[in-house]
Design an enzyme around this catalytic site. Sequence first.
Site, PDB file in Angstrom:
ATOM      1  N   LYS A   3      87.376  43.383  32.257  1.00 48.20           N
ATOM      2  CA  LYS A   3      88.143  42.471  33.108  1.00 48.20           C
ATOM      3  C   LYS A   3      88.644  43.143  34.390  1.00 48.20           C
ATOM      4  O   LYS A   3      88.715  44.364  34.484  1.00 48.20           O
ATOM      5  CB  LYS A   3      89.316  41.878  32.314  1.00 48.20           C
ATOM      6  N   ARG A  43      87.812  41.506  21.389  1.00 46.94           N
ATOM      7  CA  ARG A  43      86.701  40.715  21.927  1.00 46.94           C
ATOM      8  C   ARG A  43      86.041  41.535  23.028  1.00 46.94           C
ATOM      9  O   ARG A  43      86.665  41.786  24.061  1.00 46.94           O
ATOM     10  CB  ARG A  43      87.256  39.395  22.475  1.00 46.94           C
TER      11      ARG A  43
HETATM   12  C1  7PJ Z   1      89.021  35.658  26.528  1.00 44.22           C
HETATM   13  C2  7PJ Z   1      88.490  34.606  25.807  1.00 44.22           C
HETATM   14  C3  7PJ Z   1      90.149  36.368  26.001  1.00 44.22           C
HETATM   15  C4  7PJ Z   1      90.013  34.894  24.106  1.00 44.22           C
HETATM   16  C5  7PJ Z   1      87.412  34.820  27.652  1.00 44.22           C
HETATM   17  C6  7PJ Z   1      86.021  37.086  29.707  1.00 44.22           C
HETATM   18  C7  7PJ Z   1      86.536  35.758  30.125  1.00 44.22           C
HETATM   19  N1  7PJ Z   1      88.962  34.217  24.599  1.00 44.22           N
HETATM   20  N2  7PJ Z   1      87.477  34.086  26.527  1.00 44.22           N
HETATM   21  N3  7PJ Z   1      90.588  35.935  24.791  1.00 44.22           N
HETATM   22  N4  7PJ Z   1      88.327  35.794  27.675  1.00 44.22           N
HETATM   23  N5  7PJ Z   1      90.521  34.545  22.930  1.00 44.22           N
HETATM   24  O1  7PJ Z   1      85.223  37.238  28.809  1.00 44.22           O
HETATM   25  O2  7PJ Z   1      86.419  38.071  30.389  1.00 44.22           O
HETATM   26  O3  7PJ Z   1      90.711  37.303  26.575  1.00 44.22           O
HETATM   27  S1  7PJ Z   1      86.264  34.485  28.896  1.00 44.22           S
END
Ligand code: 7PJ
Length: 267
Positions: A209, A243
């Site tokens: 990020k 994640r």
């Molecule tokens: C996140 C997400 C996060 C959860 C994305 C990216 C943007 N779901 N979906 N937490 N970020 N739960 O992958 O950087 O931080 S999309």
Amino acid sequence: MAVMNVTPDSFSDGGQFYAGTSLNLDSILAAVEGALADGATLIDIGGESTRPGASPVSQQEECDRVLPVVEAVAARFDVVISVDTSSPEVMRGAVDLGAGMLNDVRALRRDGALAAAADCGVPVCLMHMQGEPASMQQKPEYRDIVAEVKAFLAERSAACREAGLLDNHILWDPGFGFGKSLSHNLQLFNALPHLAETGYPLLVGVSRKSMLGAVTGRDVDQRMAASVTMAALAAERGAAILRVHDVRETADALAMVAALKKEKDQA
Ligand code: 7PJ
């Protein structure tokens, strides 16, 4: 948790499974197979880009992108599939086809989402976001970021219980990068132990990020070291699920964190 974006436009890996505008299922299955071999135990499939500035997609478009992928992954692999969606139709369709978890960056605030999630009967990750992706990074403001994120997630958890979700099916995510300045993100990250004390399992997504780019000065394809470091620190601070895009490297880092913890617990 390995990220699989089935969008033509996600910020770090947009379009990787596309040939022109058509989705290539075989390339997704190969990526899932690789992620599992590298140590992933959850696969997060998303069909709506939520990068800053992204515009929303229709529920139909999102269903068309996500559901065939869920079906194919569920048929081929024994893994928990999470769907990254705010759309009640995608939630219902995906769980019907074998998804085992819902991951909603809008924390079930869309019309019909709470009821859909309750009907699905699977665990749900509630994420904090200020505003909407199209404008969330324009001027994020808080009086007390940690207190406000915690109060928001507590309110959404209460709404979930009222809608009939089981309390032990609720996970929390502070939502790094979603309507937050660098300082907000760092304050939240430092507060992970405090959030973990609530007892809700924490999901943390910082992989690649822009908060990492802001500190290191690196472009998105050069943020692996910072991503893996932050994953290890998040685990140390109580995160239950990370994640990530770089599964193998993160799995090694988490193995080290786990070995240190095990040694300490035995002492
Ligand atoms: C996140 C997400 C996060 C959860 C994305 C990216 C943007 N779901 N979906 N937490 N970020 N739960 O992958 O950087 O931080 S999309």
